[in-house]
Design an enzyme around this catalytic site. Sequence first.
Site, PDB file in Angstrom:
ATOM      1  CE  LYS A 139      58.124  32.438  22.080  1.00  0.00           C
ATOM      2  NZ  LYS A 139      58.501  32.951  20.751  1.00  0.00           N
ATOM      3  CB  SER A 199      55.808  31.180  18.938  1.00  0.00           C
ATOM      4  OG  SER A 199      57.097  31.759  18.886  1.00  0.00           O
ATOM      5  CB  SER A 218      57.758  34.183  17.003  1.00  0.00           C
ATOM      6  OG  SER A 218      57.462  33.007  16.284  1.00  0.00           O
TER       7      SER A 218
END
Length: 470
Positions: free
Chosen positions: A77, A152, A176
Amino acid sequence: MSDILSLSAVEQAAGIARGGLSAEALMQATLERIAAVNPRVNAIVSLREAEALLAEARAADAMDPSGPLHGLPIAIKDLADARGLPTSQGSPAFAGRLAEADSLHVARLRAAGAIIIGKTNTPEFGLGSHTYNPVHGTTLNPYDPSVTCGGSSGGAAVALSTGMLSIADGSDMMGSLRNPAGWCNVYGMRPSWGRVPPEPEGEMFLHQLSTNGPMARCPADLALQLDVMSGPVAGVPNPMPYEAMGEIAPRAQGCRIGWLGDWGGALPYEGGILPLCRSALEALEEQGAVVEELAPPFSRDALWEAWVTLRAWSNAVGLEPLMANQQTRGQLKPEALWEAETGQALSAMDVNQASTIRSEWYRRAAELFESYDALALPTAQVWPFPVEQTWPREVAGVAMDTYHRWMELVIPVSLIGLPAVAMPAGFGAAGLPMGIQLIGRHGGDKRLLELAEAYHRRTHWPTRRPPPIN
């Protein structure tokens, strides 16, 4: 899609360890899948050169397995550092800046044998559950490219659902790891706070809201990756004792689950979400679990007050260097500015009051888990919304007063560091996925994974691939 990409990470790793599958063949299939799919969804960014990756895979084949993830491709990520790759955080302020070292959990993944192929897309600074930013653009939902994939950890969820990866890392402050998993028909796990330690740097005691965790297409793969990411590290306070997840056996018989639904009518939902998620729990009831309607265990307004205060305070600290520089301040998106300005206006007494509420909720939750093995909530209050929309301004006719109010249902977990597994709940009338959260007591991560494994063996939702990309 190549058959080897349909295997779980556990199966891929076992095949490489036995010699029945080569890391090079897995990498070649992965790169071919990315070339075919990623241009349509924009999930993986900063992809390394193919020849370098294949050479690394061949080197893995030439040595004894170095760990449980030996030879498995993974993308990180784009909020975490992977040595030699850019960490943009989706912000022009950091675009192109190369990481000189791995973040702690990334170093552990690499040491376990994983091959880091690139990064996965995220919103700017991870703020907002919609994966778009001015550096890498927008990540699309593979089940319908006109709507958001969430965030996210949106790039990670899309890479998993489309078969570009079998495991992915993510982080979760406000859902997220959970919201994008639900909207992309995969699994995401927010572990108990302290199981996956934060970076041993800076202030270490006050800001305990966010954590890293695993994402995958099955609970066994969550456990595989969580084992690697977990464990105390020198210099980080409040560690959890290391407990190996090991092989996860399904266990639902006799489990008591409290269904929180709409929190006694306090939380608005778009149509179809609540009945879909409640019916998903029938897969556990069929295996001997008992699901009970649970009255609101705590004030919704108090939870929100504490959350907005503590989150803004934490984000303001992280954004302070950018706010102090006029050039970088002007590059921040409105939601980041709102977080920073809200946090900077707080007093010490505001923060103390919020943490007092947090403490009261922790004590009440501990009482609940004396009677229940797990609590359950959906992963979102809305269906995936159009990609042109930055965030929902209203939910079921109720106006949202902040950019993140529509994700309010995730904060009972985040506020006090409880573990939660987001599981696919099925599909709505428009063919879009939705997820359900199973929430456990602090430290009860393995018990949650056992429940999730029982659910997965009955449902197998992630095998329903996105139709256009199948």
